[in-house]
Write a protein that holds these residues in place. Sequence first.
Motif, mmCIF file in Angstrom:
data_model
loop_
_atom_site.group_PDB
_atom_site.id
_atom_site.type_symbol
_atom_site.label_atom_id
_atom_site.label_comp_id
_atom_site.label_asym_id
_atom_site.label_seq_id
_atom_site.Cartn_x
_atom_site.Cartn_y
_atom_site.Cartn_z
ATOM 1 N N ALA A 294 0.890 -1.347 0.047
ATOM 2 C CA ALA A 294 -0.147 -0.011 0.095
ATOM 3 C C ALA A 294 0.957 1.131 0.203
ATOM 4 C CB ALA A 294 -1.073 -0.016 1.292
ATOM 5 N N PRO A 295 0.741 2.156 -1.048
ATOM 6 C CA PRO A 295 1.563 3.379 -1.186
ATOM 7 C C PRO A 295 1.042 4.435 0.049
ATOM 8 C CG PRO A 295 -0.034 3.148 -2.914
ATOM 9 C CD PRO A 295 -0.125 1.793 -2.349
ATOM 10 N N SER A 296 -0.080 4.319 0.424
ATOM 11 C CA SER A 296 -0.812 5.511 1.473
ATOM 12 C C SER A 296 -1.762 4.624 2.250
ATOM 13 C CB SER A 296 -1.033 6.542 0.777
ATOM 14 O OG SER A 296 -2.645 6.107 0.153
ATOM 15 N N LEU A 297 -2.374 5.542 3.119
ATOM 16 C CA LEU A 297 -3.352 4.749 3.798
ATOM 17 C C LEU A 297 -4.840 5.451 3.710
ATOM 18 C CD1 LEU A 297 -1.710 4.687 7.463
ATOM 19 C CD2 LEU A 297 -2.250 2.659 5.807
ATOM 20 N N TYR A 298 -4.795 5.990 2.385
ATOM 21 C CA TYR A 298 -6.056 6.806 1.878
ATOM 22 C C TYR A 298 -6.826 5.785 0.947
ATOM 23 C CZ TYR A 298 -4.107 10.860 4.048
ATOM 24 O OH TYR A 298 -3.871 11.984 4.843
ATOM 25 N N ALA A 299 -7.756 5.496 1.208
ATOM 26 C CA ALA A 299 -8.718 4.622 0.714
ATOM 27 C C ALA A 299 -9.982 5.302 -0.115
ATOM 28 C CB ALA A 299 -9.389 3.705 1.517
ATOM 29 N N ILE A 300 -10.379 4.888 -1.280
ATOM 30 C CA ILE A 300 -11.518 5.283 -2.128
ATOM 31 C C ILE A 300 -12.741 5.153 -1.229
ATOM 32 C CG2 ILE A 300 -12.833 5.071 -4.140
ATOM 33 C CD1 ILE A 300 -10.278 4.401 -5.411
ATOM 34 N N GLY A 301 -13.421 6.036 -0.902
ATOM 35 C CA GLY A 301 -14.455 6.117 0.192
ATOM 36 C C GLY A 301 -15.957 5.915 -0.096
ATOM 37 N N GLY A 302 -16.248 5.540 -1.530
ATOM 38 C CA GLY A 302 -17.656 5.638 -1.876
ATOM 39 C C GLY A 302 -18.218 6.872 -2.298
ATOM 40 N N ARG A 303 -17.541 7.967 -2.612
ATOM 41 C CA ARG A 303 -18.158 9.101 -3.255
ATOM 42 C C ARG A 303 -17.186 9.771 -4.119
ATOM 43 N NH1 ARG A 303 -21.901 7.123 -0.592
ATOM 44 N NH2 ARG A 303 -22.993 8.330 1.017
ATOM 45 N N TYR A 304 -17.762 10.068 -5.268
ATOM 46 C CA TYR A 304 -16.684 10.741 -6.466
ATOM 47 C C TYR A 304 -17.507 11.997 -7.168
ATOM 48 C CZ TYR A 304 -15.641 5.559 -6.446
ATOM 49 O OH TYR A 304 -15.399 4.130 -5.999
ATOM 50 N N ILE A 305 -16.658 12.656 -7.834
ATOM 51 C CA ILE A 305 -17.132 13.603 -8.665
ATOM 52 C C ILE A 305 -16.682 13.112 -9.901
ATOM 53 C CG2 ILE A 305 -17.251 16.155 -9.422
ATOM 54 C CD1 ILE A 305 -18.561 16.013 -6.848
ATOM 55 N N LEU A 306 -17.131 12.910 -10.872
ATOM 56 C CA LEU A 306 -16.597 12.388 -12.210
ATOM 57 C C LEU A 306 -16.680 13.411 -13.308
ATOM 58 C CD1 LEU A 306 -17.496 8.400 -11.878
ATOM 59 C CD2 LEU A 306 -15.477 9.699 -11.365
ATOM 60 N N THR A 307 -15.578 13.406 -14.071
ATOM 61 C CA THR A 307 -15.892 14.452 -15.172
ATOM 62 C C THR A 307 -16.434 13.487 -16.553
ATOM 63 O OG1 THR A 307 -13.276 14.237 -15.875
ATOM 64 C CG2 THR A 307 -14.128 16.228 -14.644
ATOM 65 N N PRO A 308 -17.045 13.853 -17.378
ATOM 66 C CA PRO A 308 -17.531 13.041 -18.406
ATOM 67 C C PRO A 308 -16.590 12.257 -18.990
ATOM 68 C CG PRO A 308 -18.047 15.407 -19.034
ATOM 69 C CD PRO A 308 -17.396 15.282 -17.514
ATOM 70 N N THR A 309 -15.309 12.464 -19.360
ATOM 71 C CA THR A 309 -14.337 11.706 -20.058
ATOM 72 C C THR A 309 -14.288 10.380 -19.739
ATOM 73 O OG1 THR A 309 -12.440 12.736 -18.729
ATOM 74 C CG2 THR A 309 -12.842 13.552 -20.831
ATOM 75 N N ILE A 310 -14.672 10.057 -18.262
ATOM 76 C CA ILE A 310 -14.549 8.807 -17.569
ATOM 77 C C ILE A 310 -15.454 7.816 -18.420
ATOM 78 C CG2 ILE A 310 -16.772 8.912 -16.089
ATOM 79 C CD1 ILE A 310 -13.715 7.433 -14.902
ATOM 80 N N PHE A 311 -16.259 8.238 -19.202
ATOM 81 C CA PHE A 311 -16.943 7.039 -20.108
ATOM 82 C C PHE A 311 -16.082 6.803 -21.156
ATOM 83 C CE2 PHE A 311 -20.614 9.770 -18.495
ATOM 84 C CZ PHE A 311 -21.413 8.910 -17.657
ATOM 85 N N ASP A 312 -15.210 7.530 -21.659
ATOM 86 C CA ASP A 312 -14.124 6.963 -22.611
ATOM 87 C C ASP A 312 -13.448 5.857 -21.911
ATOM 88 O OD1 ASP A 312 -15.417 8.727 -24.397
ATOM 89 O OD2 ASP A 312 -14.106 10.331 -23.947
ATOM 90 N N TYR A 313 -12.731 6.270 -20.875
ATOM 91 C CA TYR A 313 -11.931 5.355 -20.101
ATOM 92 C C TYR A 313 -12.644 3.966 -19.709
ATOM 93 C CZ TYR A 313 -9.147 9.511 -20.125
ATOM 94 O OH TYR A 313 -8.214 10.698 -20.377
ATOM 95 N N LEU A 314 -13.903 4.125 -19.467
ATOM 96 C CA LEU A 314 -14.634 3.019 -18.959
ATOM 97 C C LEU A 314 -14.917 1.903 -20.343
ATOM 98 C CD1 LEU A 314 -17.445 4.671 -16.645
ATOM 99 C CD2 LEU A 314 -15.936 2.507 -15.915
ATOM 100 N N ASP A 315 -15.065 2.923 -21.520
ATOM 101 C CA ASP A 315 -15.372 1.887 -22.735
ATOM 102 C C ASP A 315 -13.987 1.218 -23.017
ATOM 103 O OD1 ASP A 315 -17.754 3.202 -23.213
ATOM 104 O OD2 ASP A 315 -17.041 4.457 -24.763
#
Length: 292
Positions: A199-220
């Motif tokens: 583990a590079p840190s102790l900060y975990a993804i916590g179930g809340r996000y603000i996503l910009t729309p390019t995320i759909f291209d990366y999901l594709d």
Amino acid sequence: MKERKITKAVIPAAGRGTRFLPATKAQPKEMLPIVDTPTIQFVVEEAVASGIQDILIITGKDKRSIEDHFDKSLELEMLLERGNKHEMLHDVRKLSELAHIHYIRQSEQLGLGHAIQHARFHVEGEPFVVLLGDTIIESATPCVRQLIDVYEQVQGTVIGLEQVTADRVSRYGIIEGDEIAERTFRLRDLIEKPTPEEAPSLYAIGGRYILTPTIFDYLDQTRPGKNGEIQLTDALRRQAEQESVYGYHFDGIRYDIGDRVDYLITQVEYALRRKDLSERFLPYLKTLGRSL
Ligand code: UTP
């Protein structure tokens, strides 16, 4: 850069909830109550308290009760009215007027990333909030509000982060990044379920996000991972390679309802916060504690 306002939230709630079987065989995990309130109601209320009125819930098989919960129930209202149960009537009415809630079905449970792909047309090229439907965050300022405030400064994807202890990193996605302002990180990488040594840190993804729309291209571009699911974390990794992606260590406590022990803890802590319940419940807990 054109400044874009956040007006929409997406709540993925189509998962199978296998960790909570048999309770989730025929009912959604997101409807599991914390005392008397379904988990997803807290999630919707957090979005609303953060200034969001347009909510898309991703549902699936056996999830009809979520729609019924936020819908008007004339029968119930009449019954409460006849019984002079004005306070309950007020609460029930308020619930169906909370926000503009839309639904879309994810017919196959192919992962969180796949669930979010279903929001593409609804968000119409705008940045949007994601709140996991099985995660409650208790905080003075709603968690999503905190993330929107950061988004307004950085105008990029912002991932809500929770600080965890080393023995828990292997349950989460963990970030690697540089702290660029108080509690704010620019991400270099994300590692899914690392060992404490990795583990590079102790900060975990916590179930809340603000996503910009390019995320759909990366999901594709994201292929199913080892359990056959399209992982949001993989798409976020790609986004972080190409764009500035941020993390914000929010002020608040995260409760993951899909985990049985977390669920029990949530019940106890919420009951203790409620004055109408704690008067009887706290003495019981104290007696129980002494007897253990
Ligand atoms: P989880 O990672 O907890 O997955 O989902 P899960 O499949 O529901 O639970 P287990 O592991 O089988 O017990 C986090 C959130 O993402 C949603 C879930 O409903 C939950 O709110 N989700 C997950 C989807 O909407 N679709 C999916 O395919 C997977």
